[in-house]
Design an enzyme around this catalytic site. Sequence first.
Site, mmCIF file in Angstrom:
data_model
loop_
_atom_site.group_PDB
_atom_site.id
_atom_site.type_symbol
_atom_site.label_atom_id
_atom_site.label_comp_id
_atom_site.label_asym_id
_atom_site.label_seq_id
_atom_site.Cartn_x
_atom_site.Cartn_y
_atom_site.Cartn_z
ATOM 1 N N SER A 15 27.234 -32.635 -8.112
ATOM 2 C CA SER A 15 28.385 -31.570 -7.559
ATOM 3 C C SER A 15 29.464 -31.777 -7.833
ATOM 4 C CB SER A 15 28.149 -31.890 -5.837
ATOM 5 O OG SER A 15 28.622 -33.166 -5.255
ATOM 6 N N LEU A 95 26.584 -51.968 -12.906
ATOM 7 C CA LEU A 95 26.668 -52.010 -14.076
ATOM 8 C C LEU A 95 26.991 -53.441 -14.305
ATOM 9 C CD1 LEU A 95 28.786 -48.639 -14.389
ATOM 10 C CD2 LEU A 95 26.632 -49.110 -15.437
ATOM 11 N N ASN A 109 35.424 -44.312 -11.071
ATOM 12 C CA ASN A 109 34.217 -43.994 -9.984
ATOM 13 C C ASN A 109 34.767 -43.333 -8.856
ATOM 14 O OD1 ASN A 109 31.537 -44.374 -8.850
ATOM 15 N ND2 ASN A 109 32.597 -45.762 -7.525
ATOM 16 N N HIS A 111 33.751 -42.829 -4.782
ATOM 17 C CA HIS A 111 32.887 -43.550 -4.038
ATOM 18 C C HIS A 111 33.138 -42.973 -2.819
ATOM 19 C CE1 HIS A 111 30.744 -46.742 -2.028
ATOM 20 N NE2 HIS A 111 31.552 -46.948 -1.248
ATOM 21 N N GLU A 145 33.563 -56.287 -10.265
ATOM 22 C CA GLU A 145 32.964 -56.168 -8.728
ATOM 23 C C GLU A 145 32.813 -54.964 -8.193
ATOM 24 O OE1 GLU A 145 34.535 -58.212 -4.536
ATOM 25 O OE2 GLU A 145 35.871 -58.342 -6.500
ATOM 26 N N LEU A 146 31.443 -54.803 -7.824
ATOM 27 C CA LEU A 146 31.038 -53.645 -7.203
ATOM 28 C C LEU A 146 31.984 -52.717 -6.323
ATOM 29 C CD1 LEU A 146 28.647 -51.182 -7.027
ATOM 30 C CD2 LEU A 146 27.845 -52.869 -5.183
ATOM 31 N N ASP A 147 32.319 -51.405 -6.600
ATOM 32 C CA ASP A 147 33.225 -50.634 -6.012
ATOM 33 C C ASP A 147 34.470 -51.526 -5.369
ATOM 34 O OD1 ASP A 147 31.279 -48.805 -5.774
ATOM 35 O OD2 ASP A 147 30.331 -49.540 -4.047
ATOM 36 N N GLU A 176 36.036 -35.105 -1.940
ATOM 37 C CA GLU A 176 35.592 -35.832 -3.426
ATOM 38 C C GLU A 176 36.067 -34.698 -4.511
ATOM 39 O OE1 GLU A 176 31.992 -37.679 -3.974
ATOM 40 O OE2 GLU A 176 31.764 -38.101 -1.861
#
Length: 203
Positions: A15, A95, A109, A111, A145-147, A176
């Site tokens: 989307s 990743l 990114n 989120h 580091e994630l997010d 978003e």
Amino acid sequence: MEQKRVVVLISGRGSNLAILIARCAAGGANFVIAGVVSNKAEAGGLALARAANIPTAVLSHKDFASRETFDAALRTTVDQFAPDLVVLAGFMRVLTSVFVSAYAGRMMNIHPSLLPAFTGLHTHARALAAGCKFAGCTVHFVTPELDHGPIIAQAAVPVLWDDTESTLSARVLAEEHRLLPQAVSDFCAGKLVVEGLQVRVSG
């Protein structure tokens, strides 16, 4: 006007990809979508890309023995599109630091939470369970580091007393769709200035 090359990584319906495609189709965008890469052949976003004549590639993580070998192949695939910017738009893979470092400062990114709250999955259910009065979404530069990583933009929505995970998700998704194209455009215009964990929009 110089147009920057953007590669979008997806795992699902796409989307946010659809919004980026629409921005380009409307004319006047300072970026083009050079390619769309998915780790799932059935991802709905691939059909959106193909309908818009955008090159696509599928690379299943299930075909690789380790996260490291998948990420190495993913980097090769992404680099074939010569990206100025890599956008993770619902790409459901963690990743490796090696991959992230290869695109340092040029990978973002989207989120579905107000980071640093609720990193990872099931963000809307967790926000409801925690009794949050506000939820939202975050566009940020990607770090190992994630997010985490410098926050480019955020938008908050109120959590209503009768919200469900799906109703809250729908309102956050609308934000978003507003934030991501603007963040991509600002990056491609050279307007994003990173100072530590702070991101300033210049001009």
